[in-house]
Design an enzyme around this catalytic site. Structure first.
Site, mmCIF file in Angstrom:
data_model
loop_
_atom_site.group_PDB
_atom_site.id
_atom_site.type_symbol
_atom_site.label_atom_id
_atom_site.label_comp_id
_atom_site.label_asym_id
_atom_site.label_seq_id
_atom_site.Cartn_x
_atom_site.Cartn_y
_atom_site.Cartn_z
ATOM 1 N N GLY A 31 0.828 -1.202 0.000
ATOM 2 C CA GLY A 31 0.000 0.000 0.000
ATOM 3 C C GLY A 31 0.862 1.252 0.000
ATOM 4 C CG ASP A 86 -7.633 -0.513 4.177
ATOM 5 O OD1 ASP A 86 -7.088 0.365 3.489
ATOM 6 O OD2 ASP A 86 -7.535 -1.723 3.926
ATOM 7 C CD GLU A 105 -1.595 -6.466 3.236
ATOM 8 O OE1 GLU A 105 -1.275 -5.512 2.529
ATOM 9 O OE2 GLU A 105 -2.659 -6.499 3.868
HETATM 10 C C1 5RP Z 1 -3.300 -3.570 1.397
HETATM 11 C C2 5RP Z 1 -3.522 -3.121 2.790
HETATM 12 C C3 5RP Z 1 -2.997 -1.772 3.168
HETATM 13 O O1 5RP Z 1 -2.246 -1.876 4.311
HETATM 14 C C4 5RP Z 1 -4.149 -0.842 3.404
HETATM 15 O O2 5RP Z 1 -4.990 -0.879 2.266
HETATM 16 C C5 5RP Z 1 -3.667 0.588 3.683
HETATM 17 O O3 5RP Z 1 -3.162 1.150 2.515
HETATM 18 P P1 5RP Z 1 -2.593 2.630 2.467
HETATM 19 O O4 5RP Z 1 -1.319 2.623 3.226
HETATM 20 O O5 5RP Z 1 -2.395 2.913 0.989
HETATM 21 O O6 5RP Z 1 -3.644 3.535 3.072
HETATM 22 O O7 5RP Z 1 -4.074 -3.792 3.622
HETATM 23 O O8 5RP Z 1 -3.871 -4.820 1.145
#
Ligand code: 5RP
Length: 221
Positions: A31, A86, A105
């Site tokens: 991300g 998120d 992850e």
């Molecule tokens: C990806 C994830 C990320 O950690 C999550 O979406 C946060 O992303 P960002 O740092 O772009 O806000 O779980 O699968």
């Protein structure tokens, strides 16, 4: 002057470097926040043995910086895994998978001693679920799982045109107020055809570095 969201991501990514032991193999998330962390890792790459990536995208970025990407099977137990989220609660339960990398992850996090989560204040919530909950599903189980999710009170939406690194689809589940994330994580994972879901509650984060608009971080353990 208050910091932009990008500045906050960069600041927490810099702070996370202090949690990376010298000469280790580090677990790396996916991300935009994880990307900032990868860029910070590049500055200390001479002190690293390598990294295990939680997605093809992160592997590419690591390699682009000349950091060796090691397979999890060759790495053994990792001292730390660093990733964004998120949504996160004060109990350090997370909702993840906005980028669709949730399964890898969760695997890399499970194989790591410490999960360091990097967030800006907008991600800290009292109740998880406003952000749609991603569920990775084997393609042939799509309709069955969607019906089961409706029974659980959610509204599943197929993430259109998206295939995970593992060749599966994502159902994003809207309309949930997740009062018991530990329980829902297990209920969803027990449905045949679910690979995993974006609740990281059974094994939450160990440390949250929460970027503050005025600079610096709040550390929640
Ligand atoms: C990806 C994830 C990320 O950690 C999550 O979406 C946060 O992303 P960002 O740092 O772009 O806000 O779980 O699968």
């Amino acid at each position: 002057m208050s910091m932009s969201q990008d500045d906050l991501k960069r600041a927490v990514a810099q702070a996370a470097i202090a949690y990376v032991p010298t000469d280790c193999i580090v677990g790396v998330g996916t991300g935009s926040t994880a990307n900032c962390f990868i860029d910070e890792l590049a500055k200390i790459k001479h002190k690293l043995r390598g990294a295990v990536a939680s997605s093809e995208a992160s592997a590419k970025r690591l390699q682009g910086h000349g950091i060796e990407v090691v397979s999890l099977n060759d790495a053994g137990t990792l001292p730390v895994y660093v990733d964004g989220a998120d949504e996160i609660t004060r109990h350090l339960h997370m909702l993840k998978g906005g980028g669709g990398a949730l399964t890898r992850e969760k695997i890399v996090a499970a194989a790591s001693k410490k999960f360091i989560c990097l967030c800006d204040a907008s991600k800290l919530v009292d109740v998880l679920g406003k952000f749609p909950l991603p569920v990775e599903v084997i393609p042939m189980a799509r309709s069955y799982i969607a019906r089961e999710i409706v029974k659980l009170g959610g509204q599943p939406k197929l993430r259109d045109g998206f295939t995970t690194d593992n060749g599966n689809i994502i159902l994003d589940v809207h309309g949930l107020q997740i009062m018991n994330p530990v329980e829902l994580e297990s209920i969803l994972n027990e449905l045949p055809g679910v690979v995993t879901n974006g609740l990281f509650a059974r094994r939450g984060a160990d440390v949250l570095l929460l970027g503050k608009p005025e600079g610096g971080q709040t550390i929640i353990l």
